[in-house]
Design an enzyme around this catalytic site. Structure first.
Site, PDB file in Angstrom:
ATOM      1  N   SER A  47       0.819  -1.214   0.000  1.00  9.71           N
ATOM      2  CA  SER A  47       0.000   0.000   0.000  1.00  9.71           C
ATOM      3  C   SER A  47       0.854   1.265   0.000  1.00  9.71           C
ATOM      4  O   SER A  47       0.342   2.362  -0.246  1.00  9.71           O
ATOM      5  CB  SER A  47      -0.932   0.004   1.220  1.00  9.71           C
ATOM      6  OG  SER A  47      -0.190   0.022   2.425  1.00  9.71           O
ATOM      7  N   HIS A  48       2.158   1.122   0.262  1.00 14.44           N
ATOM      8  CA  HIS A  48       3.059   2.274   0.264  1.00 14.44           C
ATOM      9  C   HIS A  48       4.222   2.093  -0.706  1.00 14.44           C
ATOM     10  O   HIS A  48       5.249   2.747  -0.584  1.00 14.44           O
ATOM     11  CB  HIS A  48       3.587   2.530   1.682  1.00 14.44           C
ATOM     12  CG  HIS A  48       2.547   3.065   2.605  1.00 14.44           C
ATOM     13  ND1 HIS A  48       1.682   2.247   3.292  1.00 14.44           N
ATOM     14  CD2 HIS A  48       2.198   4.334   2.933  1.00 14.44           C
ATOM     15  CE1 HIS A  48       0.862   2.987   4.018  1.00 14.44           C
ATOM     16  NE2 HIS A  48       1.149   4.254   3.815  1.00 14.44           N
ATOM     17  N   ASP A 188      -4.647   0.150   1.824  1.00 15.06           N
ATOM     18  CA  ASP A 188      -5.016  -1.267   1.741  1.00 15.06           C
ATOM     19  C   ASP A 188      -6.457  -1.428   1.271  1.00 15.06           C
ATOM     20  O   ASP A 188      -6.771  -2.343   0.500  1.00 15.06           O
ATOM     21  CB  ASP A 188      -4.817  -1.943   3.099  1.00 15.06           C
ATOM     22  CG  ASP A 188      -3.358  -2.216   3.402  1.00 15.06           C
ATOM     23  OD1 ASP A 188      -2.733  -2.973   2.637  1.00 15.06           O
ATOM     24  OD2 ASP A 188      -2.834  -1.678   4.384  1.00 15.06           O
TER      25      ASP A 188
END
Length: 336
Positions: A47-48, A188
């Site tokens: 997610s990053h 997410d």
């Protein structure tokens, strides 16, 4: 045809840099962002990782962010440094101020760096790990957009409001944790929506205030805090410390500032550094031994220390590269 494509870390960093400079970010901003995106992908924090390039470019296109802003510094006191990001991304401001934060911590024992008027999207663990590399204990926190309902409520008030901590360990990886005070990171849920996957029911509620497993409905409703009222209290603390206390926006104000554009959140960040040598003096070695005793007491029960999974992913990625969903990679390459 495989659903995933393998890239080396150098290829991930180069691609990220190319995308960012293609859309007008300065060399310094592009390098700082490409580095942290590569770190996220390397440690399997999807997610990053490279997914964040889509949001970076969208935010620049919307005209909210100054892609060439140069951070400026102000020494508020012997123990407080203010970094004005001038509505650029936060990462360059962090890297600009970090050496001075370390100097102040070594002089005063404890120091704070306030990053103001910044757009922030990244994980905080790279920042506290960088502080630990100086032999310092690090903490970082920030608000975001008001996506999260308080415990017992239905309307968004808080941001995902992450809190990160790092303790340096001689000869090994630091003790690190970085978690949102929401049940899960916003990214997410976005990835689940992108992939058409259901989410756990405790992550979010829909627009009617009902628990939902539909990621798209969750994005239109409100996220939940982790741990009920405990996560809600921590989220409020971060709004106060990294918003009201430092003279910058709360998550609700950040959302209002966005005006429905959907850009990266604009707010402040609070970063703290503690020098164990100043606190402990001649007892420095004993203090580190106490810490190692604590970690050993956790591990010998078979419990996992925070970030162990991430460090294992790091080792795999350094050797084998990273796998990126083909569709996501095509979308990113389409930005060039």
């Amino acid at each position: 045809m495989s659903e995933y494509i393998t890239l080396s870390l150098d290829e991930v960093c180069a691609l990220s840099y190319q995308v960012l400079t293609r859309h007008g970010l300065s060399d310094a901003h592009a390098r700082a962002i490409a580095e942290v995106i590569t770190q996220g992908q390397r440690d399997e924090c999807h997610s990053h990782g490279v997914y964040r390039l889509l949001g970076c470019v969208r935010s620049v296109r919307e005209g909210r962010i100054d892609p060439r802003a140069e951070p400026s510094l102000r020494h508020v006191s012997p123990g407080v440094l203010e970094v004005d990001a001038h509505y650029g991304y936060s990462l360059l401001g962090f890297h600009t101020g970090l050496p001075i934060l370390a100097e102040k911590a070594r002089s005063q024992g404890i120091a704070a760096m306030v990053i103001k008027r910044c757009f922030h999207f990244s994980a905080l663990w790279p920042e506290v790990e960088a502080i630990a590399d100086y032999g310092l204990v690090g903490m970082a926190m920030n608000p975001s957009h008001s996506w999260v309902a308080p415990a017992g409520g239905r309307q968004p008030v808080f941001g995902t409001n992450p809190l990160a901590f790092a303790w340096p360990r001689p000869g090994g990886q630091p003790f690190v944790f970085d978690f949102a005070t929401s049940a899960i990171a916003r990214g997410d849920i976005e990835l689940h929506a992108r992939q058409g996957k259901p989410i756990p029911e405790h992550w979010a509620i829909d627009a009617d205030g009902q628990p939902t497993t539909d990621a798209k409905a969750a994005l239109q409703g409100a996220m939940q805090t982790f741990g009920g009222h405990k996560g809600s209290a921590l989220a409020a603390m971060i709004e106060l410390l990294a918003g009201a206390l430092i003279g910058d926006l709360t998550s609700a104000e950040s959302m209002a500032f966005d005006g429905g554009v959907g850009a990266t959140p604009c707010h402040g960040e609070l970063v703290l550094a503690f020098d164990p040598r100043v606190f402990l003096g001649e007892g420095y070695e004993q203090g580190l031994e106490r810490a190692e005793g604590l970690f050993a007491a956790i591990a010998r029960q078979g419990a996992r220390l925070p970030s162990q999974r991430r460090f294992a992913a790091r080792a795999r990625s350094l050797e084998h590269g990273v796998q990126i969903p083909r569709g996501l990679l095509e979308d990113i390459r389409g930005l060039l």
